[in-house]
Design a protein around this motif. Structure first.
Motif, PDB file in Angstrom:
ATOM      1  N   PRO A 155      29.260  94.488 145.448  1.00 40.39           N
ATOM      2  CA  PRO A 155      28.438  93.679 144.540  1.00 40.39           C
ATOM      3  C   PRO A 155      26.974  94.070 144.653  1.00 40.39           C
ATOM      4  CG  PRO A 155      29.044  92.402 146.475  1.00 40.39           C
ATOM      5  CD  PRO A 155      29.777  93.712 146.586  1.00 40.39           C
ATOM      6  N   PRO A 156      26.196  93.930 143.588  1.00 39.97           N
ATOM      7  CA  PRO A 156      24.761  94.242 143.669  1.00 39.97           C
ATOM      8  C   PRO A 156      24.045  93.240 144.571  1.00 39.97           C
ATOM      9  CG  PRO A 156      25.278  93.226 141.557  1.00 39.97           C
ATOM     10  CD  PRO A 156      26.586  93.472 142.234  1.00 39.97           C
ATOM     11  N   PHE A 157      22.867  93.647 145.012  1.00 41.72           N
ATOM     12  CA  PHE A 157      22.083  92.841 145.945  1.00 41.72           C
ATOM     13  C   PHE A 157      21.830  91.432 145.403  1.00 41.72           C
ATOM     14  CE2 PHE A 157      17.903  91.386 147.507  1.00 41.72           C
ATOM     15  CZ  PHE A 157      18.118  91.431 148.871  1.00 41.72           C
ATOM     16  N   GLU A 158      21.560  91.318 144.108  1.00 39.56           N
ATOM     17  CA  GLU A 158      21.197  90.021 143.533  1.00 39.56           C
ATOM     18  C   GLU A 158      22.377  89.060 143.424  1.00 39.56           C
ATOM     19  OE1 GLU A 158      21.610  93.029 140.084  1.00 39.56           O
ATOM     20  OE2 GLU A 158      20.707  92.959 142.091  1.00 39.56           O
ATOM     21  N   SER A 159      23.578  89.536 143.701  1.00 36.51           N
ATOM     22  CA  SER A 159      24.748  88.648 143.626  1.00 36.51           C
ATOM     23  C   SER A 159      24.800  87.636 144.758  1.00 36.51           C
ATOM     24  CB  SER A 159      26.041  89.476 143.634  1.00 36.51           C
ATOM     25  OG  SER A 159      26.152  90.233 142.452  1.00 36.51           O
ATOM     26  N   GLY A 160      24.039  87.886 145.809  1.00 35.78           N
ATOM     27  CA  GLY A 160      24.024  86.949 146.922  1.00 35.78           C
ATOM     28  C   GLY A 160      25.016  87.329 148.008  1.00 35.78           C
ATOM     29  N   PRO A 161      25.110  86.488 149.036  1.00 30.47           N
ATOM     30  CA  PRO A 161      25.916  86.820 150.220  1.00 30.47           C
ATOM     31  C   PRO A 161      27.409  86.960 149.905  1.00 30.47           C
ATOM     32  CG  PRO A 161      24.428  84.971 150.656  1.00 30.47           C
ATOM     33  CD  PRO A 161      24.406  85.198 149.183  1.00 30.47           C
ATOM     34  N   SER A 162      28.023  87.906 150.579  1.00 28.70           N
ATOM     35  CA  SER A 162      29.473  88.074 150.564  1.00 28.70           C
ATOM     36  C   SER A 162      29.842  88.794 151.851  1.00 28.70           C
ATOM     37  CB  SER A 162      29.938  88.880 149.350  1.00 28.70           C
ATOM     38  OG  SER A 162      29.604  90.246 149.498  1.00 28.70           O
ATOM     39  N   LEU A 249      22.418 101.074 145.980  1.00 30.95           N
ATOM     40  CA  LEU A 249      20.978 101.356 145.926  1.00 30.95           C
ATOM     41  C   LEU A 249      20.149 100.132 145.544  1.00 30.95           C
ATOM     42  CD1 LEU A 249      20.988 104.874 144.234  1.00 30.95           C
ATOM     43  CD2 LEU A 249      20.875 104.310 146.673  1.00 30.95           C
ATOM     44  N   THR A 250      20.804  99.041 145.167  1.00 30.56           N
ATOM     45  CA  THR A 250      20.049  97.811 144.889  1.00 30.56           C
ATOM     46  C   THR A 250      19.653  97.090 146.170  1.00 30.56           C
ATOM     47  OG1 THR A 250      22.040  96.397 144.704  1.00 30.56           O
ATOM     48  CG2 THR A 250      21.287  97.519 142.700  1.00 30.56           C
ATOM     49  N   TRP A 253      17.030  98.072 151.913  1.00 25.52           N
ATOM     50  CA  TRP A 253      17.156  98.789 153.181  1.00 25.52           C
ATOM     51  C   TRP A 253      18.139  99.946 153.106  1.00 25.52           C
ATOM     52  CZ3 TRP A 253      22.089  96.810 153.877  1.00 25.52           C
ATOM     53  CH2 TRP A 253      22.311  95.494 153.438  1.00 25.52           C
ATOM     54  N   ILE A 254      19.008  99.958 152.120  1.00 25.84           N
ATOM     55  CA  ILE A 254      19.874 101.121 151.909  1.00 25.84           C
ATOM     56  C   ILE A 254      19.117 102.203 151.145  1.00 25.84           C
ATOM     57  CG2 ILE A 254      21.908 101.975 150.651  1.00 25.84           C
ATOM     58  CD1 ILE A 254      23.373  99.455 151.424  1.00 25.84           C
ATOM     59  N   GLU A 255      18.438 101.807 150.065  1.00 26.30           N
ATOM     60  CA  GLU A 255      17.710 102.802 149.280  1.00 26.30           C
ATOM     61  C   GLU A 255      16.616 103.470 150.119  1.00 26.30           C
ATOM     62  OE1 GLU A 255      15.757 103.420 144.880  1.00 26.30           O
ATOM     63  OE2 GLU A 255      15.682 101.414 145.763  1.00 26.30           O
ATOM     64  N   GLN A 256      15.956 102.715 150.968  1.00 33.32           N
ATOM     65  CA  GLN A 256      14.904 103.303 151.811  1.00 33.32           C
ATOM     66  C   GLN A 256      15.466 104.388 152.711  1.00 33.32           C
ATOM     67  OE1 GLN A 256      13.113 100.023 153.902  1.00 33.32           O
ATOM     68  NE2 GLN A 256      12.254  99.109 152.030  1.00 33.32           N
ATOM     69  N   LYS A 257      16.603 104.103 153.323  1.00 33.86           N
ATOM     70  CA  LYS A 257      17.198 105.084 154.237  1.00 33.86           C
ATOM     71  C   LYS A 257      17.743 106.295 153.477  1.00 33.86           C
ATOM     72  CE  LYS A 257      18.370 101.965 158.051  1.00 33.86           C
ATOM     73  NZ  LYS A 257      17.675 102.751 159.095  1.00 33.86           N
ATOM     74  N   PHE A 289      17.141 104.578 139.361  1.00 37.10           N
ATOM     75  CA  PHE A 289      18.487 104.409 138.844  1.00 37.10           C
ATOM     76  C   PHE A 289      18.583 103.083 138.110  1.00 37.10           C
ATOM     77  CE2 PHE A 289      19.033 107.354 142.345  1.00 37.10           C
ATOM     78  CZ  PHE A 289      19.901 108.302 141.800  1.00 37.10           C
ATOM     79  N   GLY A 290      18.792 103.139 136.823  1.00 39.15           N
ATOM     80  CA  GLY A 290      18.977 101.918 136.042  1.00 39.15           C
ATOM     81  C   GLY A 290      20.406 101.445 136.101  1.00 39.15           C
ATOM     82  N   LYS A 291      20.618 100.238 135.576  1.00 34.35           N
ATOM     83  CA  LYS A 291      21.943  99.622 135.635  1.00 34.35           C
ATOM     84  C   LYS A 291      22.974 100.446 134.878  1.00 34.35           C
ATOM     85  CE  LYS A 291      22.224  95.193 135.539  1.00 34.35           C
ATOM     86  NZ  LYS A 291      22.212  93.757 135.115  1.00 34.35           N
ATOM     87  N   ASN A 292      22.554 101.084 133.780  1.00 33.71           N
ATOM     88  CA  ASN A 292      23.488 101.835 132.953  1.00 33.71           C
ATOM     89  C   ASN A 292      23.357 103.345 133.135  1.00 33.71           C
ATOM     90  OD1 ASN A 292      24.561  99.468 131.704  1.00 33.71           O
ATOM     91  ND2 ASN A 292      22.733  99.355 130.403  1.00 33.71           N
ATOM     92  N   SER A 293      22.688 103.745 134.207  1.00 35.10           N
ATOM     93  CA  SER A 293      22.489 105.170 134.449  1.00 35.10           C
ATOM     94  C   SER A 293      23.797 105.844 134.862  1.00 35.10           C
ATOM     95  CB  SER A 293      21.445 105.385 135.552  1.00 35.10           C
ATOM     96  OG  SER A 293      20.209 104.827 135.200  1.00 35.10           O
ATOM     97  N   ARG A 294      23.910 107.110 134.496  1.00 37.22           N
ATOM     98  CA  ARG A 294      25.031 107.896 134.987  1.00 37.22           C
ATOM     99  C   ARG A 294      24.726 108.358 136.389  1.00 37.22           C
ATOM    100  NH1 ARG A 294      29.350 106.728 133.035  1.00 37.22           N
ATOM    101  NH2 ARG A 294      30.184 108.672 133.885  1.00 37.22           N
ATOM    102  N   LEU A 295      25.724 108.442 137.194  1.00 39.23           N
ATOM    103  CA  LEU A 295      25.521 108.779 138.600  1.00 39.23           C
ATOM    104  C   LEU A 295      25.393 110.293 138.787  1.00 39.23           C
ATOM    105  CD1 LEU A 295      25.586 107.422 141.506  1.00 39.23           C
ATOM    106  CD2 LEU A 295      27.907 108.322 141.618  1.00 39.23           C
ATOM    107  N   PRO A 296      24.258 110.755 139.295  1.00 40.30           N
ATOM    108  CA  PRO A 296      24.147 112.179 139.621  1.00 40.30           C
ATOM    109  C   PRO A 296      24.858 112.447 140.948  1.00 40.30           C
ATOM    110  CG  PRO A 296      22.089 111.050 140.129  1.00 40.30           C
ATOM    111  CD  PRO A 296      22.988 110.021 139.526  1.00 40.30           C
ATOM    112  N   VAL A 297      25.724 113.441 140.960  1.00 36.79           N
ATOM    113  CA  VAL A 297      26.498 113.708 142.175  1.00 36.79           C
ATOM    114  C   VAL A 297      26.366 115.167 142.583  1.00 36.79           C
ATOM    115  CG1 VAL A 297      28.170 111.892 141.645  1.00 36.79           C
ATOM    116  CG2 VAL A 297      28.626 114.248 140.927  1.00 36.79           C
ATOM    117  N   LYS A 298      26.733 115.430 143.815  1.00 35.74           N
ATOM    118  CA  LYS A 298      26.752 116.781 144.348  1.00 35.74           C
ATOM    119  C   LYS A 298      27.911 116.879 145.348  1.00 35.74           C
ATOM    120  CE  LYS A 298      23.471 115.661 148.070  1.00 35.74           C
ATOM    121  NZ  LYS A 298      22.167 115.972 148.689  1.00 35.74           N
ATOM    122  N   ASN A 299      28.186 118.091 145.768  1.00 30.61           N
ATOM    123  CA  ASN A 299      29.207 118.318 146.790  1.00 30.61           C
ATOM    124  C   ASN A 299      30.530 117.632 146.434  1.00 30.61           C
ATOM    125  OD1 ASN A 299      27.206 119.682 148.248  1.00 30.61           O
ATOM    126  ND2 ASN A 299      26.667 117.853 149.432  1.00 30.61           N
TER     127      ASN A 299
END
Length: 304
Positions: A155-162, A249-250, A253-257, A289-299
């Motif tokens: 779930p995205p960050f704004e969804s709250g605790p889970s 990435l929302t 602390w994950i996006e920073q790392k 990265f926007g909500k509707n962005s396509r995911l850039p991938v590698k490897n």
């Protein structure tokens, strides 16, 4: 029913004795023969605890075959209990084999794990019983911190605790894992439920959870509308993994790392029909990265 009771009593002790009558008797009474049914009589006695005198005598007639039916029910319950014992007996032997061939033969490793863990991987996988990351990817104790949920959703960050983001917070901030791997899989019931959702509100727990993947569903409906439902579900199984990677990435602390190169985020897809595994890595370039962005991938790799 015949009742014998004293005028007064204090405490009663109740007991009952069953007397089944198992034979049939036939009597001739002025012509036609009358046949007695099989009956079951119960003698109930009550005793006065202080005096020991009998308080009540009852005779009750019960339906034919009731005793046999009760006995059959008891036997059925006993058989179920024995089957349950067999299952746990099997688990006991599995555990003892693990203890002998894994734990005792690698005692030093397990003693180190008893002091703490430092896994390199955080795994997010489906709760499906056919998808066991430790088996299909060979993770040993201490190598991967895992959380499993329906349809391997993040779930995205704004969804709250889970429980999923609580596990993420612990793995990233406390255990300092270096890799997060989200694993999707073939014939996922959770994704099928997501793709089958109707527009009307449903209060079920399943809908409330899989709605996390609504953007993957919308993208699938748009990109694969020409395909049959089963093919759409397969498309969404992979699409939802990509959206979970974006949702990771929302979390600040994950996006920073990830931006610092201290953490890598990966997607995976396990097809248990033909036993293949596809793996790819999010290609983070500091873009927004926007909500509707396509995911850039590698490897991207395909293991078969």
């Amino acid at each position: 029913m015949a009742t014998l009771s004293p005028s007064s009593f204090t405490k009663n002790f109740n007991s009952s004795i069953d007397f089944p009558i198992t034979s049939f008797q036939t009597f001739a009474i002025f012509g036609p023969k009358l046949k007695t049914e099989q009956t079951h009589f119960r003698l109930s006695t009550s005793f006065n605890v202080r005096t020991g005198s009998p308080l009540e005598l009852k005779a009750m007639k019960e339906p034919p075959g009731l005793t046999q039916k009760l006995d059959k029910n008891r036997l059925d319950r006993l058989a179920e209990s024995e089957n349950g014992c067999d299952l746990f007996e099997d688990l006991k032997h599995r555990f003892l084999r693990f203890k002998k061939h894994k734990f005792e033969e690698n005692l030093g490793h397990f003693q180190n794990l008893a002091e703490g863990q430092a896994p390199k991987f955080m795994i997010i996988a489906c709760a499906d019983s056919r998808v066991c990351p430790s088996v299909i990817l060979g993770f040993q104790p201490g190598e991967a911190f895992m959380v499993r949920n329906v349809a391997n959703l993040v779930p995205p960050f704004e969804s709250g605790p889970s429980e999923t983001n609580a596990a993420l917070e612990f793995a990233v901030n406390s255990l300092k894992v270096e890799n997060i791997l989200v694993i999707g899989h073939s014939r996922c019931g959770g994704i099928r439920a997501l793709m089958s959702m109707q527009d009307e509100v449903d209060s079920s727990f399943i809908r409330s959870w899989v709605i996390v993947g609504k953007n993957a569903r919308l993208n699938t409906k748009s990109a694969a509308s020409h395909l049959g439902f089963d093919q759409q579900c397969r498309h969404c199984e992979k699409e939802s993994v990509d959206h979970s990677l974006l949702n990771l990435l929302t979390y600040p602390w994950i996006e920073q790392k990830v931006a610092k190169g201290e953490l890598s985020v990966h997607g995976g897809y396990y097809d248990f029909v033909d036993c293949t595994f596809e793996k790819w890595t999010l290609d983070y370039k500091g873009s927004n990265f926007g909500k509707n962005s396509r995911l850039p991938v590698k490897n991207r790799f395909y293991w078969c």
